[in-house]
Write a protein that holds these residues in place. Structure first.
Motif, PDB file in Angstrom:
ATOM      1  N   ALA A  69      37.618  54.882   6.660  1.00 35.21           N
ATOM      2  CA  ALA A  69      36.736  53.867   5.678  1.00 35.21           C
ATOM      3  C   ALA A  69      35.202  54.236   5.575  1.00 35.21           C
ATOM      4  O   ALA A  69      34.643  54.696   6.325  1.00 35.21           O
ATOM      5  CB  ALA A  69      36.740  52.663   6.471  1.00 35.21           C
ATOM      6  N   ASP A  70      34.882  54.216   4.156  1.00 37.93           N
ATOM      7  CA  ASP A  70      33.567  54.587   3.784  1.00 37.93           C
ATOM      8  C   ASP A  70      33.131  53.284   3.057  1.00 37.93           C
ATOM      9  O   ASP A  70      33.892  52.574   2.569  1.00 37.93           O
ATOM     10  CB  ASP A  70      33.578  55.754   2.786  1.00 37.93           C
ATOM     11  CG  ASP A  70      32.005  56.339   3.008  1.00 37.93           C
ATOM     12  OD1 ASP A  70      31.288  55.815   3.491  1.00 37.93           O
ATOM     13  OD2 ASP A  70      31.990  57.701   2.598  1.00 37.93           O
ATOM     14  N   VAL A  71      31.783  53.253   2.663  1.00 37.65           N
ATOM     15  CA  VAL A  71      31.166  52.133   1.956  1.00 37.65           C
ATOM     16  C   VAL A  71      30.287  52.708   0.836  1.00 37.65           C
ATOM     17  O   VAL A  71      29.418  53.625   1.350  1.00 37.65           O
ATOM     18  CB  VAL A  71      30.665  51.096   3.138  1.00 37.65           C
ATOM     19  CG1 VAL A  71      29.294  51.634   3.842  1.00 37.65           C
ATOM     20  CG2 VAL A  71      30.186  49.870   2.101  1.00 37.65           C
ATOM     21  N   ALA A  72      30.032  51.999  -0.219  1.00 37.62           N
ATOM     22  CA  ALA A  72      29.044  52.162  -1.103  1.00 37.62           C
ATOM     23  C   ALA A  72      28.049  51.132  -1.198  1.00 37.62           C
ATOM     24  O   ALA A  72      28.341  50.130  -1.751  1.00 37.62           O
ATOM     25  CB  ALA A  72      29.390  52.474  -2.456  1.00 37.62           C
ATOM     26  N   LEU A  73      26.886  51.136  -0.836  1.00 35.19           N
ATOM     27  CA  LEU A  73      25.819  50.069  -0.595  1.00 35.19           C
ATOM     28  C   LEU A  73      24.893  50.555  -1.695  1.00 35.19           C
ATOM     29  O   LEU A  73      24.384  51.662  -1.719  1.00 35.19           O
ATOM     30  CB  LEU A  73      25.168  50.343   0.923  1.00 35.19           C
ATOM     31  CG  LEU A  73      26.026  50.035   1.956  1.00 35.19           C
ATOM     32  CD1 LEU A  73      25.245  50.074   3.347  1.00 35.19           C
ATOM     33  CD2 LEU A  73      26.721  48.874   1.700  1.00 35.19           C
ATOM     34  N   SER A  74      24.579  49.488  -2.487  1.00 39.51           N
ATOM     35  CA  SER A  74      23.542  49.538  -3.793  1.00 39.51           C
ATOM     36  C   SER A  74      22.785  48.529  -3.613  1.00 39.51           C
ATOM     37  O   SER A  74      21.633  48.474  -4.287  1.00 39.51           O
ATOM     38  CB  SER A  74      24.521  49.557  -4.657  1.00 39.51           C
ATOM     39  OG  SER A  74      25.225  48.470  -5.013  1.00 39.51           O
ATOM     40  N   VAL A  75      22.749  47.137  -3.021  1.00 42.96           N
ATOM     41  CA  VAL A  75      21.863  46.022  -3.305  1.00 42.96           C
ATOM     42  C   VAL A  75      20.763  46.210  -2.860  1.00 42.96           C
ATOM     43  O   VAL A  75      19.630  45.861  -3.535  1.00 42.96           O
ATOM     44  CB  VAL A  75      22.750  44.897  -2.643  1.00 42.96           C
ATOM     45  CG1 VAL A  75      21.931  43.748  -2.863  1.00 42.96           C
ATOM     46  CG2 VAL A  75      24.060  44.555  -3.457  1.00 42.96           C
ATOM     47  N   TYR A  76      20.536  46.878  -1.660  1.00 42.63           N
ATOM     48  CA  TYR A  76      19.051  47.030  -0.960  1.00 42.63           C
ATOM     49  C   TYR A  76      18.719  48.474  -0.923  1.00 42.63           C
ATOM     50  O   TYR A  76      17.489  48.457  -0.182  1.00 42.63           O
ATOM     51  CB  TYR A  76      19.185  46.293   0.452  1.00 42.63           C
ATOM     52  CG  TYR A  76      19.839  45.066   0.469  1.00 42.63           C
ATOM     53  CD1 TYR A  76      18.810  44.026   0.067  1.00 42.63           C
ATOM     54  CD2 TYR A  76      21.068  44.633   0.990  1.00 42.63           C
ATOM     55  CE1 TYR A  76      19.498  42.550   0.192  1.00 42.63           C
ATOM     56  CE2 TYR A  76      21.429  43.284   0.885  1.00 42.63           C
ATOM     57  CZ  TYR A  76      20.754  42.218   0.334  1.00 42.63           C
ATOM     58  OH  TYR A  76      21.328  40.889   0.422  1.00 42.63           O
ATOM     59  N   GLY A  77      19.258  49.121  -1.785  1.00 38.95           N
ATOM     60  CA  GLY A  77      18.462  50.470  -1.985  1.00 38.95           C
ATOM     61  C   GLY A  77      18.665  51.353  -0.902  1.00 38.95           C
ATOM     62  O   GLY A  77      17.820  52.619  -0.775  1.00 38.95           O
TER      63      GLY A  77
END
Length: 319
Positions: A69-77
């Motif tokens: 499982a991996d995650v793409a975070l974008s909201v908080y930079g």
């Protein structure tokens, strides 16, 4: 390359309410990965990058199905575009979580994540989603959002434009929203899909090919005059691309035999089959039935882009 969407109406990942549907997604990802360990990329934009949400995704897909499982975070930079690109390149499926649909779409367009999702989809990476992650691909979606304000007032659940990948209208959580949604689409004389919690549909190249159920149902809603007609999108819907008739008939007969119980009907969509070849297919199917008898009823025919003819049949098996 086939383009796949697997869309879930609602349900709690944390409580493993959608586990039967998750199992189908995991199986699809593992087939794509082959000998590699499959990798799933979670996109929690709609929940403003909720890490507890990602942990629920990981506990299901890694702990239960042994998928990385991996995650793409974008909201908080936390991550830049290059990091997102690398994650998308490794993904065997993408899972878009639920939350604020309008915020998610606006943020994707601003950051470029939408481009990465669309590129993966075009490359044949299955794109899956729940609630907001299920409805955003449609031309029109029934949702609410803190982002939605008209005349200084918050807007409740209403129809909003989606990404228009799928030329249709959809509501998630249909088991909770049926009364209001039915009224709206009846007023607008607009056909639609209603996805209950713990129910999903799979679309291949923009065509609905099956529904999946963990307890809920997926409905096709059709406005006919003053009446709203509802039909369950059948779980046993099978997709066939019929190009060479003789090569396909035995496979189709075997699938109908294994996919049907007693006289229960099996709905089948046939793609790339000229209208004149349909009767020929039914006759050929009967000749390959090995003592079984199939009856067919044509539900509809329509032509979609690239001059592909879609024919939907209801086959009943008798032994």
């Amino acid at each position: 390359m086939d383009k796949t969407l697997i869309l879930i109406g609602g349900g709690e990942l944390r409580k493993k309410e959608t586990l039967k549907i998750d199992a189908y997604i995991a199986e699809t990802a593992k087939k794509r990965a082959g000998d590699r360990r499959a990798c799933g990329l979670f996109i929690p934009t709609a929940s403003h990058d909720s890490m507890p949400y990602f942990n629920s995704f990981r506990k299901t897909y890694t702990s239960v199905f042994d998928i990385k499982a991996d995650v793409a975070l974008s909201v908080y930079g936390e991550m830049n575009f290059e990091k997102w690109q690398a994650k998308f390149a490794k993904a065997d499926f993408i899972y878009v979580g639920g939350g604020d649909t309008l915020f998610m779409l606006d943020h994707w367009k601003k950051t470029g994540i939408l481009t990465l999702i669309q590129d993966a989809y075009e490359r044949g990476v299955p794109v899956c989603g729940l609630s907001a992650g299920a409805i955003c691909w449609f031309r029109t979606m029934y949702t609410d959002s803190p982002e939605a304000v008209r005349d200084g007032q918050d807007v409740p659940y209403a129809l909003f434009p989606g990404l228009n990948w799928i030329k249709d209208t959809i509501s998630p959580h249909y088991n909770l929203r049926a009364l209001d949604f039915d009224e709206i689409i009846s007023y607008n004389r607009q056909d639609a899909i209603g996805l209950e919690d713990n129910a999903a549909i799979e679309l291949i190249n923009g065509v609905t090919v099956r529904s999946l159920s963990g307890g809920g149902h997926a409905y096709r809603l059709h406005v006919c005059g003053e009446k709203l007609e509802k039909s369950i999108i059948r779980p046993e819907l099978v997709l066939y691309r019929v190009r060479r008739l003789n090569a396909s008939v035995v496979e189709l007969a075997d699938a109908l035999d294994s996919g049907s119980s007693g006289s229960d009907p099996v709905q089948v969509q046939l793609l790339s089959l000229a209208p004149g070849g349909i009767a020929q297919l039914v006759r050929a199917l009967a000749s390959h039935a090995r003592g079984r008898r199939f009856e067919s009823y044509c539900l509809y025919q329509k032509r979609i882009p690239q001059n592909i003819v879609v024919s939907a049949f209801l086959f009943s098996k008798y032994t």
